[in-house]
Enzyme design. Structure first.
Site, PDB file in Angstrom:
ATOM      1  N   HIS A   1       0.840  -1.204   0.000  1.00 15.71           N
ATOM      2  CA  HIS A   1       0.000   0.000   0.000  1.00 15.71           C
ATOM      3  C   HIS A   1       0.878   1.257   0.000  1.00 15.71           C
ATOM      4  CE1 HIS A   1      -2.811  -2.847   2.198  1.00 15.71           C
ATOM      5  NE2 HIS A   1      -3.608  -2.387   1.252  1.00 15.71           N
TER       6      HIS A   1
ATOM      7  N   GLN B   1      -9.765  -6.353 -10.284  1.00 20.70           N
ATOM      8  CA  GLN B   1     -10.331  -5.146  -9.666  1.00 20.70           C
ATOM      9  C   GLN B   1      -9.854  -3.898 -10.416  1.00 20.70           C
ATOM     10  OE1 GLN B   1     -10.732  -4.251  -5.287  1.00 20.70           O
ATOM     11  NE2 GLN B   1      -8.820  -3.170  -5.610  1.00 20.70           N
TER      12      GLN B   1
ATOM     13  N   ASP C   1      -4.459  -7.009  -7.399  1.00 20.52           N
ATOM     14  CA  ASP C   1      -5.899  -7.200  -7.634  1.00 20.52           C
ATOM     15  C   ASP C   1      -6.172  -6.841  -9.096  1.00 20.52           C
ATOM     16  OD1 ASP C   1      -6.760  -7.871  -4.870  1.00 20.52           O
ATOM     17  OD2 ASP C   1      -5.917  -5.908  -4.457  1.00 20.52           O
TER      18      ASP C   1
ATOM     19  N   ARG D   1      -3.920 -10.310   3.985  1.00 13.87           N
ATOM     20  CA  ARG D   1      -4.389 -11.618   4.461  1.00 13.87           C
ATOM     21  C   ARG D   1      -3.237 -12.578   4.767  1.00 13.87           C
ATOM     22  NH1 ARG D   1      -9.185 -10.286   0.970  1.00 13.87           N
ATOM     23  NH2 ARG D   1     -10.917 -10.163   2.428  1.00 13.87           N
TER      24      ARG D   1
HETATM   25  O1  PAF Z   1      -8.425  -3.222  -2.799  1.00  6.45           O
HETATM   26  C1  PAF Z   1      -9.004  -2.843  -1.766  1.00  6.45           C
HETATM   27  O2  PAF Z   1      -8.415  -2.668  -0.704  1.00  6.45           O
HETATM   28  C2  PAF Z   1     -10.502  -2.571  -1.808  1.00  6.45           C
HETATM   29  O3  PAF Z   1     -11.139  -3.447  -2.676  1.00  6.45           O
HETATM   30  C3  PAF Z   1     -10.847  -1.102  -2.158  1.00  6.45           C
HETATM   31  C4  PAF Z   1     -10.387  -0.736  -3.555  1.00  6.45           C
HETATM   32  C5  PAF Z   1     -10.201  -0.184  -1.151  1.00  6.45           C
HETATM   33  C6  PAF Z   1     -12.356  -0.886  -2.100  1.00  6.45           C
HETATM   34  O4  PAF Z   1     -12.876  -1.177  -0.839  1.00  6.45           O
END
Ligand code: PAF
Length: 282
Positions: free
Chosen positions: A33, A150, A147, A184
């Site tokens: 992150h 996503q 992800d 996780r």
């Molecule tokens: O990837 C994540 O942490 C979540 O899916 C996000 C993009 C913050 C949406 O809740």
């Protein structure tokens, strides 16, 4: 660094800024992150990171209640990484009434792979990201490539709704053994942690076989599922897909697609109770 809990205060604070960068998170931050935060920082005159564990994207049997919440340490790490604003709304603030308006991403993209095994997941993700975008009004937003699907769903949403936001992908950070960083991972026992690298190793075996000219995608996928199952995993999928839309590649074009770097190998598998995902571009 400012910590803000309400949409009204966020909007008021952000008004003077012209080029807002945004990194949405669910907290429990790790170096992956923070790398997204560092990537976003130079693109902006103010950098906002949201911390919100979004109930809408968890299935009833998933880990919403136990998802690690580490707000204070997250804020310390964000400050050190150069974050300007932490937006941490309560559920009541973000969803004051039941969120019955939802974003339904196209089934061809969102009901496969993660969406198949976690029905409604991308509805929950798209809905909260749209809402967070409406709160922050960013010019640029950064999402992790771990992800993969996503990131693709968000790109497609932004394009189809003509949102004036550049979506950038951040490279996956890995431990020295190759395991992708993930919130996780901390659910893993020490033995599972040593085993966990097998997910990325198996994906890399598939990717390397494709680079070397393998064309029988079904055999590769089957072999990967068997490898993990025999080691005690419960794999959901280990697949080869087009990078562009995550559809199944045309069998007679696999070799050419691998040469053109048009493929990605994606996997999701459970080790004990912990479900991990990863991907490798070919
Ligand atoms: O990837 C994540 O942490 C979540 O899916 C996000 C993009 C913050 C949406 O809740």
């Amino acid at each position: 660094m400012r910590i803000i809990h309400t949409i009204a205060e966020l909007r008021a604070y952000l008004t003077p800024f012209k080029r807002k960068a945004f990194v949405p998170t669910m907290g429990n931050l790790h170096e992956g992150h923070l790398a997204l935060v560092r990537q976003a920082k130079p693109l902006s005159d103010v950098l906002v990171v949201s911390i919100f564990v979004n109930r809408l994207q968890f299935l009833p049997n998933e880990d919403f209640d136990t998802y690690p919440r580490t707000f204070d340490t997250d804020c310390l790490a964000l400050k050190a990484a150069g974050c300007d604003v932490v937006f941490a709304p309560s559920e009541q603030e973000l969803y004051p009434t039941p969120q019955t308006f939802k974003i339904h991403p196209p089934a061809a993209l969102a009901d496969i792979l993660e969406g198949h095994f976690r029905p409604g997941f991308f509805v929950g993700v798209s809905t909260v990201v749209m809402k967070l975008f409406a709160c922050v009004l960013p010019r640029v937003a950064v999402f992790g490539q771990k992800d993969y699907q996503q990131l693709m769903v968000i790109r497609e949403m932004v394009q189809q709704f003509a949102l004036p936001i550049d979506i950038m992908g951040g490279a996956t950070l890995r431990y020295a053994d190759g395991l992708a960083l993930s919130s996780r991972n901390q659910y893993l026992t020490p033995d599972q942690r040593s085993e966990a690298v097998q997910l990325s190793l198996t994906l890399n075996v598939m990717a390397q076989a494709l680079r070397m000219g393998a064309t029988d995608v079904s055999a590769l996928e089957h072999q990967a599922m068997t490898t993990l199952s025999e080691r005690g995993w419960k794999p959901d999928y280990m697949v080869v897909r087009y990078r562009s839309d995550l559809q199944i590649p045309a069998p007679d074009a696999v070799a050419a697609l691998a040469k053109k770097q048009s493929l990605v190998v994606l996997g999701a598998a459970k080790l004990g109770h912990t479900r991990l995902i990863d991907n490798v571009e070919v």
